[in-house]
Scaffold this active site. Structure first.
Site, PDB file in Angstrom:
ATOM      1  N   GLU A 197      -0.895  -0.313   5.753  1.00  7.56           N
ATOM      2  CA  GLU A 197      -1.367   0.760   4.880  1.00  7.56           C
ATOM      3  C   GLU A 197      -2.873   0.729   4.647  1.00  7.56           C
ATOM      4  OE1 GLU A 197       2.981   0.032   3.665  1.00  7.56           O
ATOM      5  OE2 GLU A 197       1.233  -1.245   4.015  1.00  7.56           O
TER       6      GLU A 197
ATOM      7  N   PHE B 294      12.367  -1.927  -8.999  1.00  7.53           N
ATOM      8  CA  PHE B 294      11.999  -2.380  -7.652  1.00  7.53           C
ATOM      9  C   PHE B 294      10.910  -1.476  -7.074  1.00  7.53           C
ATOM     10  CE2 PHE B 294      12.781  -2.178  -2.994  1.00  7.53           C
ATOM     11  CZ  PHE B 294      12.408  -3.484  -2.684  1.00  7.53           C
ATOM     12  N   GLN B 295       9.833  -2.085  -6.640  1.00 11.39           N
ATOM     13  CA  GLN B 295       8.674  -1.416  -6.033  1.00 11.39           C
ATOM     14  C   GLN B 295       7.982  -0.439  -6.993  1.00 11.39           C
ATOM     15  OE1 GLN B 295       9.625   0.108  -2.083  1.00 11.39           O
ATOM     16  NE2 GLN B 295       9.188  -1.902  -1.209  1.00 11.39           N
TER      17      GLN B 295
ATOM     18  N   LYS C 102      10.187   9.791  -7.202  1.00 15.71           N
ATOM     19  CA  LYS C 102      11.223  10.210  -6.252  1.00 15.71           C
ATOM     20  C   LYS C 102      12.053  11.370  -6.779  1.00 15.71           C
ATOM     21  CE  LYS C 102      14.869   8.211  -3.342  1.00 15.71           C
ATOM     22  NZ  LYS C 102      14.250   8.585  -2.060  1.00 15.71           N
TER      23      LYS C 102
ATOM     24  N   MET D 126     -22.878 -12.869   9.393  1.00 14.59           N
ATOM     25  CA  MET D 126     -23.798 -12.510   8.316  1.00 14.59           C
ATOM     26  C   MET D 126     -23.862 -13.606   7.256  1.00 14.59           C
ATOM     27  SD  MET D 126     -26.078 -10.455   7.422  1.00 14.59           S
ATOM     28  CE  MET D 126     -25.903  -8.914   8.281  1.00 14.59           C
TER      29      MET D 126
END
Length: 575
Positions: free
Chosen positions: A51, A113-114, A163, A469
């Site tokens: 993602e 959940f989530q 949802k 760097m």
């Protein structure tokens, strides 16, 4: 009025907003949305492999096309993985609409959940964030999201989609107008302020235009060139402003800042008028603020009123879109007598030209020189590190080219996925990603995406077996205490090691073998004479990405360099 599900209205919104490509990763909370997309062939869904990379791909797509990039992920970890990409887009003013799934409204606050408060998590790193709590507001919120993302100072907007809202029936109406109380972005220039600035310009003896990324975002490159040629006033750019004027233009001096060239930094230091357009005066540009443009009056044109006098106090503030402001200026400016001032600048440039010292025959500059000679209509995307600074220093840009890079956040792992997004949005363009061995590994899984989408991106991977760097800073300012920067290090290595011993273990991974394992091509280059043939081979590979691994010296430095907190005129020119 017809009743449709929230998922159907979302797809209708995408169609109305002209979206033909989205970057999505499915999950339980967005399965209904992906099912709706399955039935619409006019919207391409690209499946990245992470993602974070997904947002960078949408970012590269948006920057290179001028469209709004669209992301779609599930809730919880999927949404949380977007955070770095959203922040990267926010600090570089990239228009994105990021759609995240959320648990049903009745479960919010129950540690379901989530469940994750992604609106709260991203509150300070996006232009706007909102959760859709009521189906009747879905159309309006989506319309506002696209409007906010692309207007004023562009930026990412996050829309959280519970949802239950997305499966609920409701109106099929998608608004055609936006009216947001408290958000009325104005791009118009205040002519009175502009005339004051032009008057100051006309009386100055040593003026400089300082151009930032706002000019590129506004698409004002042609107008800027016309302004410069009309006034005969020299130009310097920030890192994000590079490409706003042809880098071979006789009035272009180069980049200013921490790794700016000598003439550009001295021009800002010694000018009597700094006329800045589309820059926010970050610390990497100004360095020691009390010594920045110490002899100058400062004009600042920016679309964001909050950016004006935030870091640098200015004498004439002008809130306006860069393109509109420059276009208006053309009606009032005249040719300026800058011959003596320009001669001084050119003498500094001749005395301290941009060069690259190296103990090795193969250098980053030689690779970039080849790109300059052979790829004059390409989109070049960098990751973050030494290779990024070398690209900013040595890459030549004209009106047919684009340079995409993470400037504000300096996000390692940005370059490769952003290059894929750019290629998806510009199939007819050569897209070159310049990366280091450290940054490349942060999103190397996107080789699978590139192979799946048959994207012939050329990856120039500068491998110096170190986080270059950081190593440079340790070399110059920490007595060569090389802590945690060797990417060849193994458990068996001495704790204090410079990483230069002939007994060093082999590099892991083998990038050439790894590229081939993914179904891509891999080429290793160790000498200057191999550069041209490697590029030719990569250009002939038209259905998959090619990694060209360039083995360069870990002791190569990006110079000039201004140490943090020091004035711009105190540059380290050699080591």
């Amino acid at each position: 009025m017809e009743q449709i599900r929230g998922t159907s209205l979302l797809v209708k919104a995408l169609q109305e907003e002209g979206v033909d490509t989205i970057f999505g990763y499915p999950g339980g909370l967005v399965t209904d949305i992906f099912d709706e997309l399955y039935h619409h062939d006019d919207i391409k869904v690209v499946l990245p492999r992470h993602e974070q990379a997904l947002v960078h791909e949408a970012d590269g797509y948006a920057r290179s096309t001028g469209k709004v990039g669209v992301c779609l992920v599930t809730g919880g970890p999927g949404a949380a993985n977007m955070v770095t990409g959203i922040a990267t887009a926010y600090y570089d003013s990239v228009p994105l609409v990021c759609l995240s799934g959320q648990v049903a409204s009745s479960l919010i606050g129950d540690d379901a959940f989530q469940e994750a408060d992604i609106v709260g998590i991203t509150r300070n790193i996006c232009k706007h964030g909102v959760i859709v709590n009521d189906r009747k507001n879905l159309g309006r919120i989506l319309k506002e999201a696209f409007y906010i993302a692309r207007t004023g100072k562009p930026g990412p907007v996050l829309v959280d989609l519970p949802k239950n809202v997305m499966v609920e029936l409701g109106s099929d109406e998608y608004p055609d107008k936006v009216n947001i109380r408290g958000y009325k972005p104005s791009t118009k220039v205040h002519i009175g302020q502009l005339k004051k600035a032009v008057d100051l310009l006309n009386t100055s003896q040593k003026p400089i235009f300082l151009i930032g990324g706002g000019v590129n975002i506004a698409g004002a490159q042609a107008e800027l060139t016309k302004l410069v040629e009309l006034t005969k006033i020299p130009v310097v750019t920030t890192m994000m402003g590079k490409g706003s004027i042809d880098t071979k233009h006789p009035y272009y001096l180069g980049n200013v800042g921490m790794h700016g060239n000598y003439a550009a930094n001295m021009a800002v230091t010694e000018c009597d008028l700094l006329f800045s357009i589309g820059t926010r005066f970050s610390d990497r540009v100004t360095s020691k603020i009390s010594e920045f443009a110490r002899n100058a009056k400062i004009v600042h044109i920016d679309i964001d009123s909050a950016a004006i006098s935030k870091n640098i106090k200015v004498d004439i503030p002008i809130v306006a879109d860069a393109k509109e402001a420059i276009t208006a200026m053309l009606n009032y400016v005249n040719e300026h007598e800058t011959t003596e001032w320009l001669q001084q600048l050119l003498s500094w440039q001749a005395a301290h030209p941009l060069t690259m010292q190296s103990n090795n025959g193969l250098t980053a500059k030689k690779v970039i020189d080849h790109i300059n000679e052979t790829c004059q209509d390409a989109i070049v995307v960098t990751d973050v590190g030494q290779h990024q600074m070398w690209t900013i220093q040595f890459l030549e840009l004209n009106s047919n080219m684009q340079l995409l890079t993470s400037g504000g956040m300096g996000t390692m792992g940005y370059g490769f996925p952003a290059a894929l997004g750019a290629k998806l949005g510009n199939e007819d363009k050569t897209v070159i990603c310049i990366s280091g061995d450290g940054g490349m590994q942060m999103n190397i899984q996107e080789l699978a995406t590139a192979v799946a989408e048959e994207l012939p991106v050329i990856i120039c991977l500068f491998n110096n077996s170190s986080l270059g760097m950081v190593r440079q800073v340790q070399t110059l300012f920490f007595e060569k205490n090389y802590s945690s920067i060797c990417t060849r290090r193994r458990k068996s290595c001495p704790r204090k090691c410079s990483g230069t011993s002939e007994q060093c273990p082999p590099y892991s991974p083998d990038f050439v073998a790894l590229a081939k394992a993914y179904g891509a091509e891999g080429i290793r280059v160790t000498t200057e004479g191999e550069i041209a043939s490697a590029f030719q081979q990569a250009l002939e590979n038209t259905h998959a990405p090619t990694i060209i691994e360039f083995i360069i010296d870990k002791d190569d430095l990006v110079l000039p360099m201004v140490q943090g907190g020091k004035p711009l005129y105190e540059m380290i020119l050699e080591h």
